[in-house]
Write a protein that holds these residues in place. Sequence first.
Motif, PDB file in Angstrom:
ATOM      1  N   HIS A   1       4.018   3.489 -19.156  1.00  0.00           N
ATOM      2  CA  HIS A   1       5.284   3.618 -18.432  1.00  0.00           C
ATOM      3  C   HIS A   1       5.868   2.256 -18.084  1.00  0.00           C
ATOM      4  N   MET A   2       5.017   1.312 -17.671  1.00  0.00           N
ATOM      5  CA  MET A   2       5.521  -0.017 -17.338  1.00  0.00           C
ATOM      6  C   MET A   2       6.095  -0.700 -18.567  1.00  0.00           C
ATOM      7  N   SER A   3       5.446  -0.524 -19.699  1.00  0.00           N
ATOM      8  CA  SER A   3       5.925  -1.145 -20.940  1.00  0.00           C
ATOM      9  C   SER A   3       7.288  -0.592 -21.329  1.00  0.00           C
ATOM     10  N   HIS A   4       7.449   0.713 -21.223  1.00  0.00           N
ATOM     11  CA  HIS A   4       8.731   1.317 -21.590  1.00  0.00           C
ATOM     12  C   HIS A   4       9.825   0.954 -20.583  1.00  0.00           C
ATOM     13  N   LEU A   5       9.467   0.822 -19.301  1.00  0.00           N
ATOM     14  CA  LEU A   5      10.443   0.374 -18.304  1.00  0.00           C
ATOM     15  C   LEU A   5      10.898  -1.054 -18.612  1.00  0.00           C
TER      16      LEU A   5
ATOM     17  N   LEU B   1      -1.322  -4.281 -12.996  1.00  0.00           N
ATOM     18  CA  LEU B   1      -0.060  -3.634 -13.365  1.00  0.00           C
ATOM     19  C   LEU B   1       0.770  -3.292 -12.130  1.00  0.00           C
ATOM     20  N   LEU B   2       0.103  -2.814 -11.073  1.00  0.00           N
ATOM     21  CA  LEU B   2       0.814  -2.474  -9.841  1.00  0.00           C
ATOM     22  C   LEU B   2       1.446  -3.704  -9.209  1.00  0.00           C
ATOM     23  N   ILE B   3       0.701  -4.801  -9.193  1.00  0.00           N
ATOM     24  CA  ILE B   3       1.246  -6.037  -8.633  1.00  0.00           C
ATOM     25  C   ILE B   3       2.440  -6.513  -9.455  1.00  0.00           C
ATOM     26  N   ASP B   4       2.344  -6.397 -10.772  1.00  0.00           N
ATOM     27  CA  ASP B   4       3.456  -6.821 -11.625  1.00  0.00           C
ATOM     28  C   ASP B   4       4.708  -6.014 -11.308  1.00  0.00           C
ATOM     29  N   GLN B   5       4.553  -4.710 -11.080  1.00  0.00           N
ATOM     30  CA  GLN B   5       5.696  -3.868 -10.733  1.00  0.00           C
ATOM     31  C   GLN B   5       6.202  -4.191  -9.325  1.00  0.00           C
TER      32      GLN B   5
ATOM     33  N   ILE C   1      -9.230  -3.044 -11.889  1.00  0.00           N
ATOM     34  CA  ILE C   1      -8.669  -4.396 -11.954  1.00  0.00           C
ATOM     35  C   ILE C   1      -7.372  -4.381 -12.767  1.00  0.00           C
ATOM     36  N   PHE C   2      -7.391  -3.701 -13.907  1.00  0.00           N
ATOM     37  CA  PHE C   2      -6.196  -3.640 -14.747  1.00  0.00           C
ATOM     38  C   PHE C   2      -5.088  -2.834 -14.070  1.00  0.00           C
ATOM     39  N   ILE C   3      -5.452  -1.746 -13.396  1.00  0.00           N
ATOM     40  CA  ILE C   3      -4.459  -0.959 -12.658  1.00  0.00           C
ATOM     41  C   ILE C   3      -3.834  -1.811 -11.556  1.00  0.00           C
TER      42      ILE C   3
ATOM     43  N   MET D   1       0.826  -1.204   0.000  1.00  0.00           N
ATOM     44  CA  MET D   1       0.000   0.000   0.000  1.00  0.00           C
ATOM     45  C   MET D   1       0.863   1.259   0.000  1.00  0.00           C
ATOM     46  N   LEU D   2       1.979   1.205   0.701  1.00  0.00           N
ATOM     47  CA  LEU D   2       2.915   2.319   0.694  1.00  0.00           C
ATOM     48  C   LEU D   2       3.439   2.559  -0.715  1.00  0.00           C
ATOM     49  N   PHE D   3       3.780   1.474  -1.401  1.00  0.00           N
ATOM     50  CA  PHE D   3       4.278   1.537  -2.774  1.00  0.00           C
ATOM     51  C   PHE D   3       3.256   2.193  -3.700  1.00  0.00           C
ATOM     52  N   ILE D   4       1.991   1.796  -3.571  1.00  0.00           N
ATOM     53  CA  ILE D   4       0.928   2.356  -4.406  1.00  0.00           C
ATOM     54  C   ILE D   4       0.814   3.866  -4.207  1.00  0.00           C
TER      55      ILE D   4
END
Length: 722
Positions: free
Chosen positions: A280-284, A632-636, A627-629, A186-189
């Motif tokens: 941003h995740m894709s480019h990272l 993506l957050l979990i993947d990061q 759900i999609f957000i 949650m801190l990360f988010i």
Amino acid sequence: MDQIINTNTDKEIHTLPLKFIGFLINIAFEWNKSNNNGTTTYEKLLEAINFNRLNEILSNPHCKSHPPYAILLIPLLAELMGKTTKNMLFFLKSGKGHELAKKLRLTSIPSDGWVSNFSTKKKINDETIEEFKKEFINQIFSALNFENVSWDFIMYNARTAIQKLGWRYQRSSKKVFEVKPIEEYMLFIHHLGIIEIILKSLSKDKRENGYSMVNILNLYLLKPIINARTSEQLAGDSKDKDIQEITELEKGVCDATIGNNFEYIDPDWIEEVNRLLAKHMSHLNFMRNNEKFKLAVDEMVLEIFGDCEFKIKAYSTRLGKVVDAIVLYVVCDVTNKIPVLYEIKSPEKYNEYTYLFNWNDVCGKGREQFLRFLENNLKIDWAKTANIKESDGGKVMNVTNGKNSLEFKLNKDETKLTLQINSERTNTYSVIKDNGVITIHKSIKEVSDEEKEKTSAEILLSLLKKARKMLGKQNISMTLFDRGYWNGKIFSQIKKDLKMKFITVGKKTNRLKEWEEKLKGTDFEIKDQRLVAKKRIEGITGYDGRLNMATIEQVCEVKLDGGEVGYVLRRISYITNDHTLSPEEVIETYRKRWRIENFFKELRNYWNIKKFPGLSANAVRIHIALIFISYLLIDQFKKLLGSNFLNATLSQLRDKVFGRIFSKETFEGKAKDIIIGEGITLEELLSKAKDCVKYIKNKKWSEAFWGSDSYVWDLLNSVSPI
């Protein structure tokens, strides 16, 4: 939540005991050593120290034999390394400390008395020494890598770091701590600014039944993480104080309340947030792996109950029947296994019927949807102010406005609805009756297969255009899709206009059968116990040019009548416009398309994507976007957890990471209460270390993730605290 997000560590970090800072340094050393990169020893750490800056603070006091900064650094380094000043000087004289002495630019090693009395002899005041210490510590922390250090890593490496410092410890059987990685998530988010950007669409924090939107969003992002099927179960039935603390909710929130609160969020905005995050995740990922994107496009049918603007009658191949559903089109980066973009559509590929309106509610709650049907589908602009009246026991519906009139009439069996406009134009619609509820649909059974394929192919083209603009055409190496998008004209546009390469499965047309029949036995080669052939083909309707066909022939298992198992020889052909690929490469590349099917399976099984909080357009759109957000957050976040979790599913993360908040593992019998120095317990040490590492990481998370994107920073800086 403030207790989790905000710490005062930034104001205290240079005033912390040097022994404690030494502990953090050793944690960073352990992390870098385990990843074979970065700073691993104190000698290398000193390479990042700006000695000129340290000398400026001391105003360059005259000292013939030794650099003044080195004399002050010796006692500081001694504490950081768990030594006394005397032991440190002895270490510098030894062979092991020679490299460190060289880094300090010491031509000779001073005596203990010289070091102890240096500041008094040179008249250096306490304020200057404090500033010197602060600058030194800040330079050290700026050189250390805490970016991916997790709470688990601190915990498991605490003993090693303590022993390296030479601290004495006592043992006892006292329980020490609980692992709460969900707080770190949650801190990360929050420090990525996702929730703040979402709330940018609110003019103020509106509340429904007393719940703040910040709390609602916290709750919604947590729901799939800890496997709560409903929001009441998440913060209510679990009675877990940790969840209540994170969400600031003492009880669960019913999904209806969440759906009502979602009405205050702009769905276009939250979908833009998802697009921004995915970009941003894709480019990272591209910069990290230096591998071009392979994109797969497909659709999933989501069953839905009740009236919804997006509802259609769709045939679900998974369920094997026609259901009320919405259809979600997704573009997935199968290289990095993340969704790039999605779109909610009512395509006609799966449809037998397209839902129009509820006949029973035309004069009630369904009036607005009925009028929208008249305006959008029939282009009748006078219907807004018209009178609607039932007759003949509810079998006839008259709509009148002055000279204009419509009449809807059910047939005797209530299986068909006839529309007559101004006594001239006539339309016919299909009727579906379920538990006494009559719903009206547009039948498209008479639509040809060619028209269905064209609709799906046009959606494919639209999605690929968006993906190309989002990721950059030079960064996409291949697009993958199944035979449902077969359309020669669209293939030509993908090749000529989008400059993209594609692979698809050949549709069993007469033309394709002719090409396959022309393949001779000598055209096939044995590859991995399969027969593989390659052929250059042309003549696809609408496609200008030649394509390559890679055909595989293998024995497949089939179920026969009576449940018996049989075997048949089957040919599958793959079509591509990339003439550089061998047949094996074409087949193996297309197999990666299956990752989007795995993504759909995970969404259905673990992410509660079908559990809509409401049936309004806003509720459905925002639910899917969140759900999609979350995905993506979990993947990061998995990248922060380390390489062991990169390919973990949400179910595995629940068991191995997030589930610990409920299992209450305290590692009794493994972790012991350790007394360090002047009465500092291991629990206190680790708790403080956690806060410090959070602060260091939080300063870097958002900067490292969003980079120099001025658009994002403008959004974050313009968000007012709610």
